[in-house]
Design a protein around this motif. Sequence first.
Motif, PDB file in Angstrom:
ATOM      1  N   LYS A 117     -23.032 -20.109 -27.279  1.00 51.42           N
ATOM      2  CA  LYS A 117     -24.584 -21.024 -28.012  1.00 51.42           C
ATOM      3  C   LYS A 117     -23.927 -22.019 -27.474  1.00 51.42           C
ATOM      4  O   LYS A 117     -24.542 -23.191 -26.911  1.00 51.42           O
ATOM      5  N   ARG A 154     -22.985 -23.505 -24.243  1.00 57.22           N
ATOM      6  CA  ARG A 154     -24.056 -23.646 -22.876  1.00 57.22           C
ATOM      7  C   ARG A 154     -25.397 -24.609 -23.736  1.00 57.22           C
ATOM      8  O   ARG A 154     -25.484 -25.117 -22.329  1.00 57.22           O
ATOM      9  N   LYS A 155     -24.635 -24.986 -24.205  1.00 54.53           N
ATOM     10  CA  LYS A 155     -25.602 -25.904 -24.572  1.00 54.53           C
ATOM     11  C   LYS A 155     -25.218 -27.117 -24.130  1.00 54.53           C
ATOM     12  O   LYS A 155     -26.224 -28.161 -22.942  1.00 54.53           O
ATOM     13  N   CYS A 184     -24.036 -27.154 -21.686  1.00 56.17           N
ATOM     14  CA  CYS A 184     -23.624 -26.862 -19.733  1.00 56.17           C
ATOM     15  C   CYS A 184     -24.833 -27.663 -19.309  1.00 56.17           C
ATOM     16  O   CYS A 184     -25.270 -27.850 -18.386  1.00 56.17           O
ATOM     17  N   ASP A 185     -26.141 -27.085 -20.322  1.00 57.14           N
ATOM     18  CA  ASP A 185     -27.850 -27.513 -20.074  1.00 57.14           C
ATOM     19  C   ASP A 185     -27.317 -28.654 -19.764  1.00 57.14           C
ATOM     20  O   ASP A 185     -28.535 -29.533 -18.938  1.00 57.14           O
ATOM     21  N   ARG A 186     -26.458 -29.715 -20.895  1.00 56.66           N
ATOM     22  CA  ARG A 186     -27.107 -31.152 -21.199  1.00 56.66           C
ATOM     23  C   ARG A 186     -26.445 -31.886 -19.583  1.00 56.66           C
ATOM     24  O   ARG A 186     -26.961 -33.010 -19.331  1.00 56.66           O
ATOM     25  N   TYR A 187     -25.041 -31.660 -19.768  1.00 57.55           N
ATOM     26  CA  TYR A 187     -24.835 -31.715 -17.943  1.00 57.55           C
ATOM     27  C   TYR A 187     -24.908 -31.507 -17.252  1.00 57.55           C
ATOM     28  O   TYR A 187     -24.330 -32.013 -16.285  1.00 57.55           O
ATOM     29  N   GLN A 188     -25.660 -30.341 -17.153  1.00 59.85           N
ATOM     30  CA  GLN A 188     -25.371 -29.657 -15.883  1.00 59.85           C
ATOM     31  C   GLN A 188     -24.086 -29.422 -15.010  1.00 59.85           C
ATOM     32  O   GLN A 188     -23.854 -29.003 -13.681  1.00 59.85           O
ATOM     33  N   GLU A 205     -21.767 -25.860 -14.047  1.00 56.46           N
ATOM     34  CA  GLU A 205     -22.771 -24.344 -13.611  1.00 56.46           C
ATOM     35  C   GLU A 205     -21.201 -24.197 -13.847  1.00 56.46           C
ATOM     36  O   GLU A 205     -20.423 -24.148 -13.092  1.00 56.46           O
ATOM     37  N   ASN A 234     -24.711 -37.916 -15.464  1.00 54.76           N
ATOM     38  CA  ASN A 234     -25.060 -37.232 -16.845  1.00 54.76           C
ATOM     39  C   ASN A 234     -24.196 -37.598 -17.535  1.00 54.76           C
ATOM     40  O   ASN A 234     -25.432 -38.104 -18.440  1.00 54.76           O
TER      41      ASN A 234
END
Length: 515
Positions: free
Chosen positions: A117, A120-121, A123-127, A129, A183
């Motif tokens: 969890k 994933r945060k 990964c989402d924050r800095y894009q 993959e 980012n």
Amino acid sequence: MEHAIELRHVTKTFGSVIANHDVSLSVRKGEILSLLGENGSGKTTLMNMIAGIYYPDSGEIIVDGKPAEIRSPKDAYALGIGMVHQHFKLIDVFTAAENIALVLDKHEKFDLKAIKKKARKICDRYQFEIDLDQKVYEMSVSQKQTLEIIKMLYHGANLLILDEPTAVLTPQETEKLFAVMRNMKDDGKSIIIITHKLHEVLAISDRVTILRKGEYAGTVDTEVADESILTEMMVGKKVALNIERPDPVNPHLRLNVHNLSIANHEGIKVLDNINFEVFSGEILGIAGISGNGQKELLEAIAGLQAPEKDSSIVYYPDDDRDSTAEQLIGKTPKNIRDMGIHLSFVPEDRLGMGLVGSMGMVDNMMLKSYSEGRSPIANRNAPRHLAEEIKKELAVVTPSVNTPVSRLSGGNVQKVLVGREIAAAPSVLMTAYAVRGLDINTSYTIYHLLNEQKQKGVAIIYVGEDLDVLIDLCDRILVLCDGKCNGILDGRRTNKEEVGLLMTRLQDTQEGGVA
């Protein structure tokens, strides 16, 4: 502007070798700083002191305005410093999430669901993959590098050090990495990138700090710099950044590769019906995304891979297609050498295939000729002379020609290997990523050496990843895509866009792309 880290008068020695002398530099918060220098200039040693792998003999390190004692990677982590090395520190049989769990502190509870969890945060924050459930051994180099960066961010790193992060990435993967770095910068992170690729330095960094022979040579804002300025600061003199391409003189057929197919241990074809010719006095470039059969192609010619039935590799010692032609399929490297064929090979894996890491330069020179001895006692005079010559000509930074080559920087290891193979006076010279990890000055030295061999009538096969260099250096360029020959281009007439398109999209036919 507030500094994330400052180094003041830092010195580090290893015995009689001075790796860094009185170095002072700073990294601002929310900036990308490139660290440049020739091979052996002390870049990695300096960063290893920030990361807690080495401890400075003198000087001080200031983190967030306060003096810091960094005696171990654990101390560095506690200060928010993380380093991604050229050789990744991952466990292949673990998933991405399980590898991230390895950075947990002792008092932290192991909860894989919570780890995923939080990851994933990030990964989402800095894009980023990445599949957190994927095993490391199933990942590409780019994905492994991404995982290493996520590990550092998960541990709370605010300063990241990336050592040669683009060395084995495709142009597309490099752009993705740079987007992520921007980012992170926008989020207030500070990044130090060690690289030799000047165009990348100018594209991604805010400032550039240069080391020369272990000492601080200056810092320049990227917006006012260009490649010639940076090279002059690195080397201490002006360097002509142009690659010569003399026309082939009296070229004649040296190798004829026909219907070359190779399957891996799972029966999947990594090379499928490859056909091309190599001529004396020319440089044939091989372009393609990493893993598209370049390694297998060179190893098949060298006698290290067993091609499938009906494959043919014919060697021609002169310009007559007569009975003197030799079939190389089924021959071992020793068989090829015993046939009087002088074939030199600079493999991608420098210490795994090319050199013996525990040996010095002298003994590694002797590996090419020890079997020719007539006495049980090896004659070390000629190998020693060759080692000293290569050390001088290619400016190999080493305490001694007897120092184990595994202790040298990656660039200096490459100099030793390339120098040895060229010194063998080959009729065919094959190089896989000959300048990977080399500074700009040494890279141009290698290009010059290759052109010297070309003018001597040597047939050269050059596998490269820099499309600009391939186009400027090579007479013809064979493009591999999905293990197939997707075209052979004239180096003087093609461009990056055409080569890049053939690298990524397989043609149904070969029209228009063949020289």
